[in-house]
Scaffold this active site. Structure first.
Site, mmCIF file in Angstrom:
data_model
loop_
_atom_site.group_PDB
_atom_site.id
_atom_site.type_symbol
_atom_site.label_atom_id
_atom_site.label_comp_id
_atom_site.label_asym_id
_atom_site.label_seq_id
_atom_site.Cartn_x
_atom_site.Cartn_y
_atom_site.Cartn_z
ATOM 1 C CE1 TYR A 24 -16.364 10.942 -16.205
ATOM 2 C CE2 TYR A 24 -15.961 10.973 -13.846
ATOM 3 C CZ TYR A 24 -16.254 10.280 -15.002
ATOM 4 O OH TYR A 24 -16.442 8.926 -14.930
ATOM 5 N NE ARG B 72 -2.860 0.430 3.366
ATOM 6 C CZ ARG B 72 -2.103 0.568 4.474
ATOM 7 N NH1 ARG B 72 -1.299 1.609 4.600
ATOM 8 N NH2 ARG B 72 -2.143 -0.334 5.434
ATOM 9 C CG ASP C 256 -9.841 15.802 -14.901
ATOM 10 O OD1 ASP C 256 -9.114 15.212 -15.711
ATOM 11 O OD2 ASP C 256 -10.909 15.335 -14.458
ATOM 12 C CE LYS D 261 -12.349 7.638 -18.281
ATOM 13 N NZ LYS D 261 -12.690 8.924 -17.687
HETATM 14 C C1 LIG Z 1 -13.243 9.314 -16.422
HETATM 15 C C2 LIG Z 1 -12.917 10.645 -15.898
HETATM 16 C C3 LIG Z 1 -12.710 10.864 -14.531
HETATM 17 C C4 LIG Z 1 -12.859 9.762 -13.508
HETATM 18 O O1 LIG Z 1 -11.897 8.784 -13.673
HETATM 19 P P1 LIG Z 1 -12.152 7.235 -13.291
HETATM 20 O O2 LIG Z 1 -10.871 6.593 -13.677
HETATM 21 O O3 LIG Z 1 -13.327 6.769 -14.071
HETATM 22 O O4 LIG Z 1 -12.413 7.208 -11.817
HETATM 23 C C5 LIG Z 1 -12.382 12.141 -14.134
HETATM 24 N N1 LIG Z 1 -12.279 13.151 -15.011
HETATM 25 C C6 LIG Z 1 -12.478 12.976 -16.331
HETATM 26 C C7 LIG Z 1 -12.327 14.126 -17.255
HETATM 27 C C8 LIG Z 1 -12.796 11.725 -16.823
HETATM 28 O O5 LIG Z 1 -13.010 11.552 -18.128
#
Ligand SMILES: *Cc1c(COP(=O)(O)O)cnc(C)c1O
Length: 380
Positions: free
Chosen positions: A98, A46, A170, A195
């Site tokens: 998001y 962890r 983000d 992603k």
């Molecule tokens: C998918 C996404 C998230 C969340 O990420 P997860 O891996 O699904 O928890 C946050 N911000 C954006 C822009 C995203 O596309």
């Protein structure tokens, strides 16, 4: 080292024990100690794991930062960011966020006394209006999801610095290939690694990168204390995915451009949102702060008919109907009933997420196949 070299080499070293060129999957929870407190840098997975560590170092390098921390999901990474705050603190966030980020802010952290303001950051004055002595963090997405709004990161950071406020970006949609928020003045970058970084739709993971030692220590403390870490197998898969990030992104951008132009000229389509189009309201800012415009495109239909939108998304064959984005395969989605269903309709409409809005994650397939797929689906 240039970006295209970093994706392949940064943070990774041949395994000392065997010479394995690929970082091994250290599938272990604990590490033998020679005597109490004497170990090789790892005590418990962890707290630290060599496969995860290699990925964290690689991510830090490609994002132009010093410290990386990986989590079990993008939302777990955001969770760690907000846990740096205290009750009474306030956050100013973009309004077309998001959906999951909006949900964690409003349904998890609000009840612990952290206050969130959602503003349209296309007008910087909206940020200044909400700043007070409790404001600790500005959180933004650019390009935003799903409206592809472009926020001027440099300008936001200037305002934040003046007021001693942290800026977190983000950077999921742009990836480190197209945009490096730390270089624009941000304190913290977050990725849904799920992603483009993973890139193959086979992992859920999140990451944070910073160059600030104080922030990094706090993040590592939270990562270890709350424990939302990712596993070694997933870390390995993402290390592998990142090795082709530059190649994939180049193709995502090329395909994105051709499809945006195709849609822009289609009689059934009312509006196309892609930062590379001249008609995009912040095309100039995008040109300044991004190296390309990516493969994420949203569009609306003439008449804004929800039934028609549902028909289109169900008729495409190569563009598969699914949540998520950023993989090699093309996806299509309907934000108002899928990714953004957790945002109240009125809030959604205010930020432009109308009923017929359709979002594409353009993959790296042959673009002529992708265009004919859309052409067929739009014959209504
Ligand atoms: C998918 C996404 C998230 C969340 O990420 P997860 O891996 O699904 O928890 C946050 N911000 C954006 C822009 C995203 O596309």
């Amino acid at each position: 080292m240039k970006f295209n070299t970093k994706v392949i080499h940064a943070g990774v070293h041949p395994d000392e024990a065997t010479g394995a060129i690929m970082t091994p999957i250290y599938q272990t929870s604990t590490y033998v100690q020679d005597e109490i407190g004497v170990h090789k840098g790892y005590e418990y997975s962890r707290t630290g794991n060599p496969t995860r560590q290699a990925l964290e170092n690689n991510l830090a390098a490609i994002e132009g930062g010093k410290y990386g921390a990986c989590f079990g999901s993008g939302l777990a990474a955001i969770d760690a960011v907000i846990k740096m705050l205290n009750p009474g603190d306030e956050v100013i966030s973009t309004n077309d966020l998001y959906g999951g980020s909006y949900r964690i802010f409003t349904t998890i952290f609000q009840k612990y006394g952290i206050k969130f303001h959602f503003v349209d950051m296309l007008d910087i004055d909206n940020i200044e209006e909400k700043i007070n002595s409790n404001t600790k963090l500005i959180w933004l997405e650019t390009p935003s999801n799903p409206m592809m709004n472009i926020i001027d990161v440099k300008k936001v950071c200037q305002i934040a610095k003046k007021n001693n406020i942290l800026v977190g970006v983000d950077n999921t949609f742009a990836t480190p290939y197209l945009q490096n928020p730390l270089a624009l003045g941000a304190d913290l970058v977050m990725h849904s690694v799920t992603k483009y970084l993973g890139g193959h739709s086979d992992v859920v993971m999140g990451a944070l990168v910073t160059s600030d030692k104080v922030i990094a220590d706090e993040i590592y403390r939270i990562q270890n204390s709350s424990g939302a870490v990712c596993g070694p197998m997933d870390s390995f898969l993402v290390l592998r995915g990142i090795k082709t990030l530059h190649l994939r992104m180049q193709r995502h951008c090329e395909n994105g451009e051709k499809i945006a132009l195709f849609l822009d000229n289609h009689p059934l389509i009312a509006k196309v949102y892609w930062p590379g189009l001249q008609s995009h309201i912040n095309h100039d800012i995008a040109k300044n702060q991004m190296k390309g415009f990516g493969g994420m495109i949203s569009f609306t239909l003439v008449g804004d008919d929800i039934e028609m939108a549902k028909k289109v998304v169900s008729k495409t064959e190569l563009f598969t109907l699914a949540e998520s984005l950023g993989g090699v395969e093309s996806l299509i989605g309907h934000p108002s009933t899928m990714t953004h269903a957790s945002i109240p309709r009125e809030e959604r409409l205010k930020s432009g997420v109308v009923d017929s809005l359709i979002r594409l994650s353009v993959g790296v397939e042959d673009v002529t196949d992708l265009i004919s797929d859309l052409e067929k689906a739009l014959k209504i």
